[in-house]
Design a protein around this motif. Sequence first.
Motif, PDB file in Angstrom:
ATOM      1  N   CYS A   1      12.118  12.842  38.561  1.00 29.75           N
ATOM      2  CA  CYS A   1      10.791  12.491  39.069  1.00 29.75           C
ATOM      3  C   CYS A   1      10.457  11.052  38.714  1.00 29.75           C
ATOM      4  O   CYS A   1      11.137  10.421  37.911  1.00 29.75           O
ATOM      5  N   SER A   2       9.415  10.572  39.332  1.00 31.62           N
ATOM      6  CA  SER A   2       8.871   9.247  39.021  1.00 31.62           C
ATOM      7  C   SER A   2       7.562   9.447  38.278  1.00 31.62           C
ATOM      8  O   SER A   2       6.826  10.397  38.544  1.00 31.62           O
ATOM      9  N   ILE A   3       7.277   8.524  37.379  1.00 29.53           N
ATOM     10  CA  ILE A   3       6.009   8.547  36.637  1.00 29.53           C
ATOM     11  C   ILE A   3       5.263   7.258  36.935  1.00 29.53           C
ATOM     12  O   ILE A   3       5.721   6.410  37.703  1.00 29.53           O
ATOM     13  N   GLY A   4       4.134   7.088  36.281  1.00 29.64           N
ATOM     14  CA  GLY A   4       3.306   5.909  36.501  1.00 29.64           C
ATOM     15  C   GLY A   4       3.979   4.610  36.117  1.00 29.64           C
ATOM     16  O   GLY A   4       4.749   4.559  35.164  1.00 29.64           O
ATOM     17  N   LYS A   5       3.640   3.559  36.859  1.00 33.89           N
ATOM     18  CA  LYS A   5       4.211   2.232  36.584  1.00 33.89           C
ATOM     19  C   LYS A   5       3.804   1.723  35.210  1.00 33.89           C
ATOM     20  O   LYS A   5       4.464   0.856  34.653  1.00 33.89           O
ATOM     21  N   GLY A   6       2.740   2.287  34.637  1.00 33.94           N
ATOM     22  CA  GLY A   6       2.299   1.917  33.296  1.00 33.94           C
ATOM     23  C   GLY A   6       2.949   2.748  32.206  1.00 33.94           C
ATOM     24  O   GLY A   6       2.566   2.648  31.042  1.00 33.94           O
ATOM     25  N   GLY A   7       3.935   3.594  32.577  1.00 32.42           N
ATOM     26  CA  GLY A   7       4.627   4.427  31.604  1.00 32.42           C
ATOM     27  C   GLY A   7       3.811   5.659  31.237  1.00 32.42           C
ATOM     28  O   GLY A   7       2.869   6.028  31.923  1.00 32.42           O
ATOM     29  N   ILE A   8       4.204   6.284  30.150  1.00 31.03           N
ATOM     30  CA  ILE A   8       3.500   7.449  29.624  1.00 31.03           C
ATOM     31  C   ILE A   8       2.670   6.959  28.442  1.00 31.03           C
ATOM     32  O   ILE A   8       3.214   6.388  27.501  1.00 31.03           O
TER      33      ILE A   8
ATOM     34  N   GLY B   1      -7.018   2.937  36.444  1.00 31.66           N
ATOM     35  CA  GLY B   1      -6.370   1.752  36.988  1.00 31.66           C
ATOM     36  C   GLY B   1      -5.204   1.204  36.193  1.00 31.66           C
ATOM     37  O   GLY B   1      -4.596   0.208  36.597  1.00 31.66           O
ATOM     38  N   ASP B   2      -4.835   1.838  35.061  1.00 36.12           N
ATOM     39  CA  ASP B   2      -3.737   1.299  34.251  1.00 36.12           C
ATOM     40  C   ASP B   2      -2.357   1.705  34.758  1.00 36.12           C
ATOM     41  O   ASP B   2      -1.336   1.225  34.277  1.00 36.12           O
ATOM     42  N   GLY B   3      -2.300   2.616  35.724  1.00 36.61           N
ATOM     43  CA  GLY B   3      -1.020   3.046  36.283  1.00 36.61           C
ATOM     44  C   GLY B   3      -0.205   3.933  35.366  1.00 36.61           C
ATOM     45  O   GLY B   3       0.968   4.179  35.618  1.00 36.61           O
ATOM     46  N   ALA B   4      -0.814   4.445  34.299  1.00 36.40           N
ATOM     47  CA  ALA B   4      -0.079   5.251  33.323  1.00 36.40           C
ATOM     48  C   ALA B   4      -0.218   6.740  33.608  1.00 36.40           C
ATOM     49  O   ALA B   4      -1.232   7.197  34.128  1.00 36.40           O
ATOM     50  N   THR B   5       0.820   7.470  33.227  1.00 34.91           N
ATOM     51  CA  THR B   5       0.801   8.930  33.236  1.00 34.91           C
ATOM     52  C   THR B   5       0.322   9.361  31.852  1.00 34.91           C
ATOM     53  O   THR B   5       0.889   8.937  30.849  1.00 34.91           O
ATOM     54  N   PRO B   6      -0.730  10.183  31.780  1.00 37.90           N
ATOM     55  CA  PRO B   6      -1.302  10.502  30.466  1.00 37.90           C
ATOM     56  C   PRO B   6      -0.492  11.513  29.654  1.00 37.90           C
ATOM     57  O   PRO B   6      -0.071  12.542  30.167  1.00 37.90           O
ATOM     58  N   VAL B   7      -0.299  11.185  28.381  1.00 38.47           N
ATOM     59  CA  VAL B   7       0.324  12.093  27.420  1.00 38.47           C
ATOM     60  C   VAL B   7      -0.600  13.283  27.214  1.00 38.47           C
ATOM     61  O   VAL B   7      -1.821  13.156  27.310  1.00 38.47           O
ATOM     62  N   GLY B   8      -0.030  14.426  26.929  1.00 38.68           N
ATOM     63  CA  GLY B   8      -0.851  15.573  26.560  1.00 38.68           C
ATOM     64  C   GLY B   8      -0.422  16.850  27.228  1.00 38.68           C
ATOM     65  O   GLY B   8       0.609  16.916  27.897  1.00 38.68           O
ATOM     66  N   GLU B   9      -1.234  17.861  27.002  1.00 45.82           N
ATOM     67  CA  GLU B   9      -1.022  19.160  27.618  1.00 45.82           C
ATOM     68  C   GLU B   9      -2.087  19.334  28.684  1.00 45.82           C
ATOM     69  O   GLU B   9      -3.279  19.354  28.394  1.00 45.82           O
ATOM     70  N   HIS B  10      -1.663  19.415  29.913  1.00 42.07           N
ATOM     71  CA  HIS B  10      -2.566  19.530  31.058  1.00 42.07           C
ATOM     72  C   HIS B  10      -2.291  20.866  31.751  1.00 42.07           C
ATOM     73  O   HIS B  10      -1.241  21.458  31.575  1.00 42.07           O
TER      74      HIS B  10
ATOM     75  N   ALA C   1      -7.382  11.415  39.487  1.00 43.44           N
ATOM     76  CA  ALA C   1      -6.348  11.727  40.489  1.00 43.44           C
ATOM     77  C   ALA C   1      -4.942  11.781  39.884  1.00 43.44           C
ATOM     78  O   ALA C   1      -4.007  11.194  40.417  1.00 43.44           O
ATOM     79  N   ILE C   2      -4.786  12.483  38.774  1.00 43.03           N
ATOM     80  CA  ILE C   2      -3.455  12.678  38.203  1.00 43.03           C
ATOM     81  C   ILE C   2      -2.884  13.937  38.855  1.00 43.03           C
ATOM     82  O   ILE C   2      -3.238  15.059  38.512  1.00 43.03           O
ATOM     83  N   PHE C   3      -2.018  13.704  39.826  1.00 41.50           N
ATOM     84  CA  PHE C   3      -1.442  14.756  40.656  1.00 41.50           C
ATOM     85  C   PHE C   3       0.066  14.832  40.477  1.00 41.50           C
ATOM     86  O   PHE C   3       0.693  13.904  39.976  1.00 41.50           O
ATOM     87  N   LEU C   4       0.645  15.914  40.947  1.00 44.02           N
ATOM     88  CA  LEU C   4       2.080  16.016  41.194  1.00 44.02           C
ATOM     89  C   LEU C   4       2.213  16.011  42.709  1.00 44.02           C
ATOM     90  O   LEU C   4       1.541  16.794  43.398  1.00 44.02           O
ATOM     91  N   HIS C   5       3.033  15.106  43.236  1.00 44.57           N
ATOM     92  CA  HIS C   5       3.142  14.952  44.681  1.00 44.57           C
ATOM     93  C   HIS C   5       4.512  14.406  45.048  1.00 44.57           C
ATOM     94  O   HIS C   5       5.361  14.182  44.182  1.00 44.57           O
ATOM     95  N   GLN C   6       4.724  14.153  46.316  1.00 44.58           N
ATOM     96  CA  GLN C   6       6.013  13.635  46.805  1.00 44.58           C
ATOM     97  C   GLN C   6       6.153  12.161  46.435  1.00 44.58           C
ATOM     98  O   GLN C   6       5.182  11.410  46.445  1.00 44.58           O
TER      99      GLN C   6
ATOM    100  N   THR D   1       4.654   5.525  40.324  1.00 48.22           N
ATOM    101  CA  THR D   1       3.378   5.942  40.894  1.00 48.22           C
ATOM    102  C   THR D   1       2.246   5.153  40.230  1.00 48.22           C
ATOM    103  O   THR D   1       2.480   4.303  39.380  1.00 48.22           O
ATOM    104  N   GLU D   2       1.027   5.512  40.578  1.00 46.52           N
ATOM    105  CA  GLU D   2      -0.156   4.914  39.947  1.00 46.52           C
ATOM    106  C   GLU D   2      -0.609   5.739  38.736  1.00 46.52           C
ATOM    107  O   GLU D   2      -1.697   5.518  38.220  1.00 46.52           O
ATOM    108  N   GLY D   3       0.232   6.685  38.303  1.00 42.49           N
ATOM    109  CA  GLY D   3      -0.083   7.534  37.148  1.00 42.49           C
ATOM    110  C   GLY D   3       0.281   8.989  37.378  1.00 42.49           C
ATOM    111  O   GLY D   3       0.300   9.786  36.456  1.00 42.49           O
TER     112      GLY D   3
END
Length: 165
Positions: free
Chosen positions: A24-31, A38-47, A125-130, A138-140
Amino acid sequence: MSYSPADLVLTRRGLRFMGRHLPCSIGKGGIRADKREGDGATPVGEHRITGMLYRPDRVARPQPWAEPIRPGDLWSDASGYAAYNSLVRAPYPASHEVLRRADPLYDIVLVTDWNEDGKPGAGSAIFLHQRRRPGFPTEGCVAFSRAHLIWLARHILPGARLIVR
């Protein structure tokens, strides 16, 4: 931490779910643990997976609990507005994402509970998508090939844990 086979465990190497590894791809701002709008990050944690949206004109309903994306469906990313980080309908005067896109990225969308309370500036808008293409960030969100996303959508249940580390 112990994981259930029904958990989605995301690392920089990909996602593990039901014994399968899904690139998969994650946010351009990393995890990041300090996710901001707007930081482009994928958030750490349990969602948790709290919803599934799909384009009925493009894909079959992946699960009985999936909801169709209709013309005029938007997602508010306007920090400080009451509808921040939630589904809204056009016309909507503030900043937003169009859910019914011309490209296939949102043909299936798994919605997470990230910032479901709409805390201003905490990200939306933290989604799982194509994905666009392999390796394209991604943007996060977390993004998959179409085949992997369809498989995931057919097997996931509402409330599944997405563990990002």
